[in-house]
Enzyme design. Sequence first.
Site, PDB file in Angstrom:
ATOM      1  N   GLY A   1      36.147  46.662  26.033  1.00 50.89           N
ATOM      2  CA  GLY A   1      37.533  46.282  25.684  1.00 50.89           C
ATOM      3  C   GLY A   1      37.563  45.399  24.725  1.00 50.89           C
ATOM      4  N   THR A   2      36.516  45.258  23.742  1.00 56.50           N
ATOM      5  CA  THR A   2      36.778  44.393  22.717  1.00 56.50           C
ATOM      6  C   THR A   2      37.501  45.030  21.285  1.00 56.50           C
ATOM      7  OG1 THR A   2      34.215  44.876  22.088  1.00 56.50           O
ATOM      8  CG2 THR A   2      34.920  42.790  23.190  1.00 56.50           C
ATOM      9  N   GLY A   3      37.360  46.245  21.433  1.00 53.38           N
ATOM     10  CA  GLY A   3      38.125  47.121  20.358  1.00 53.38           C
ATOM     11  C   GLY A   3      37.210  47.845  19.268  1.00 53.38           C
TER      12      GLY A   3
ATOM     13  N   THR B   1      36.302  51.288  19.714  1.00 56.31           N
ATOM     14  CA  THR B   1      36.755  52.473  19.369  1.00 56.31           C
ATOM     15  C   THR B   1      38.169  52.506  18.436  1.00 56.31           C
ATOM     16  OG1 THR B   1      36.147  53.222  21.605  1.00 56.31           O
ATOM     17  CG2 THR B   1      37.841  54.592  20.419  1.00 56.31           C
TER      18      THR B   1
ATOM     19  N   GLU C   1      39.839  24.136  48.229  1.00 50.57           N
ATOM     20  CA  GLU C   1      40.315  24.202  46.945  1.00 50.57           C
ATOM     21  C   GLU C   1      40.822  22.952  46.371  1.00 50.57           C
ATOM     22  OE1 GLU C   1      40.265  26.740  45.366  1.00 50.57           O
ATOM     23  OE2 GLU C   1      39.825  27.994  47.236  1.00 50.57           O
TER      24      GLU C   1
ATOM     25  N   HIS D   1      37.549  21.506  44.871  1.00 48.75           N
ATOM     26  CA  HIS D   1      37.175  21.927  43.425  1.00 48.75           C
ATOM     27  C   HIS D   1      37.907  21.286  42.369  1.00 48.75           C
ATOM     28  CE1 HIS D   1      34.605  25.060  44.649  1.00 48.75           C
ATOM     29  NE2 HIS D   1      35.727  25.828  45.487  1.00 48.75           N
TER      30      HIS D   1
END
Length: 606
Positions: free
Chosen positions: A199-201, A203, A419, A422
């Site tokens: 997905g980093t580009g 292509t 939660e 955290h």
Amino acid sequence: MQTKNRGFFSWVMTALIIILLVSVISDFFDKTIETDYSSLVKCINGGMVSQLYIDDTTATAIVGEERIRCEIPSKEVLRQDVGDKILEMIDSGALQYGIAPKRVSWIDYAMPITSLLLMGFFLFILIQQNSGKGAGNFARSRAKLETNDGRKVKFSDVAGADEEKEELSELVDFLKNPQKFIALGARIPKGVLMVGSPGTGKTLLARAVAGEAGVPFFSVSGSDFVELYVGVGASRVRDMFAQAKKSRPCIIFIDEIDVVGRQRGAGMGGGHDEREQTLNQLLVEMDGFDKNEGIIIMAATNRPDILDPALLRPGRFDRQIVVDRPDVKGREAILKVHARNKNLAKDVDLEKVAKATVGYTGADLENVLNEAAIFAARRNKTEIDQRDIDDANIKVMMGPEKASQVVTEREKKLTAFHEAGHAVLTKLVSKTETVQQVSIIPRGRAGGYTMHLPDEDTWYRGKKDMLRDIIILLGGRVAEELVMEDISTGASSDLKRATKIAHEMVAKYGMSDAMGPICYDSSDEVFLGRDYGHSKQYSETTASQIDKEVESIINGQYKEAKSLLTENIGRLNSVANALLEKEVIDGAEFLKYFNQEGEKENETSK
């Protein structure tokens, strides 16, 4: 197969099905009763047969309103057994007698027709193969040729990769003006390997190079070369390069090259499998180029560590370009590119979105804006506002909301304190991260979540930072133990992540004083054949010491988390009660409840 081949094959199958159906239907409507030879003789001698037709091995008779059929030894034997009776009945006109042709079954018709159809089908395939069409394409390259007829991708369409575009601009310059390099004796890289997370580009960058240079672009995936039949992959490689030489200057882009470029001799299948033959042919073809032939090979992978060294040597993939996840400026630029065709409201702050999406790739950012557009359409809006983008970011990060899920009061209380544990510890121990939102509404597989993001992008994590991360991860389990006086399975994911961090500190990053600055981790090796039958690079004693160090880190940070929450139990209760009331609180609300209780504790201590 192409459309014509599929059409012809469909006609063949249709004809065979029709033949089968006709035979089944004819057998269904055939009311003939099968009987034995002795029964037929009795019927004839008893004068019950009105019609009799025989051939070499079968006799068919009409008895009353029924038709019977049986196998006979021969016509001569039947005449001997009932000859006189047959003659009497024929003379009196009570019996119609005749010699019937041999009975033919539907299989006798189907077999020659099927053979003719199959011969015609294979003849058609042969003709198509000789003409370079149809099924003959099985060994042809699957590379797709993209010319400049459609919309070209340019470097302006690629954001957040300025250094990568600068490296690739040399390839564009060579494809446009190769004589400038040839005159100086320069050799342009034959192959460029782009390495980066999915997905980093990678292509998109390859398409941009072809678009900027205005040359044909052949794109193919590594899996397109691998087939069940041995030799097909190598044949497709040869055909792909033959096509490229006819269209030069051009670019060949191989996505996921690790499918065929994996290191040879590493598996358990020996050195003659289909994948390795394909790789060998690829290496030969890349060596076979003439100097400055005008063909550039570009490939992409997210696993460069498993590629064969012969693929990476000079003369093949000479240059490696790391396409990394974008920084905050890169993310903002990417968001602006993807927002071109979207109607954004005035309150949208893409800089704020970029800061809230640390670690996102270009594909992730495009997905965020797309989900935001879906949210806006679902809410019947004409513009995408900041709320839509924030909700889309949470959905992409944590999963879809499950507000309708039935949760008991005890589970709700447990989740709230989990939660809150955290969130409170994040505020107490972390100097680089800020609580953005806390929720007890189930999302994805989580019963709730605490979203805390770093104030700025960082490339490295220090030992103290990792120890703080473990404290924050253990905060949920500690809060359950302090308030609920029980522990639940809700902390399983936190424990898994905390244990992984502790193990990496000891075995991978050399952050343990007892073990020293030594890397014991060999998890990068993924080849079963190489690992099979081999022991670890360290002894069982060392493995035991690593386990003890990991245990020591986890237990130590658990005690620290418990001490901090015990000292700040009022803040824990304040934040948890706010969650029980509102279910979701943002960063500002969290600070409000955290600081209010802190002021009360200070006044009490005075």
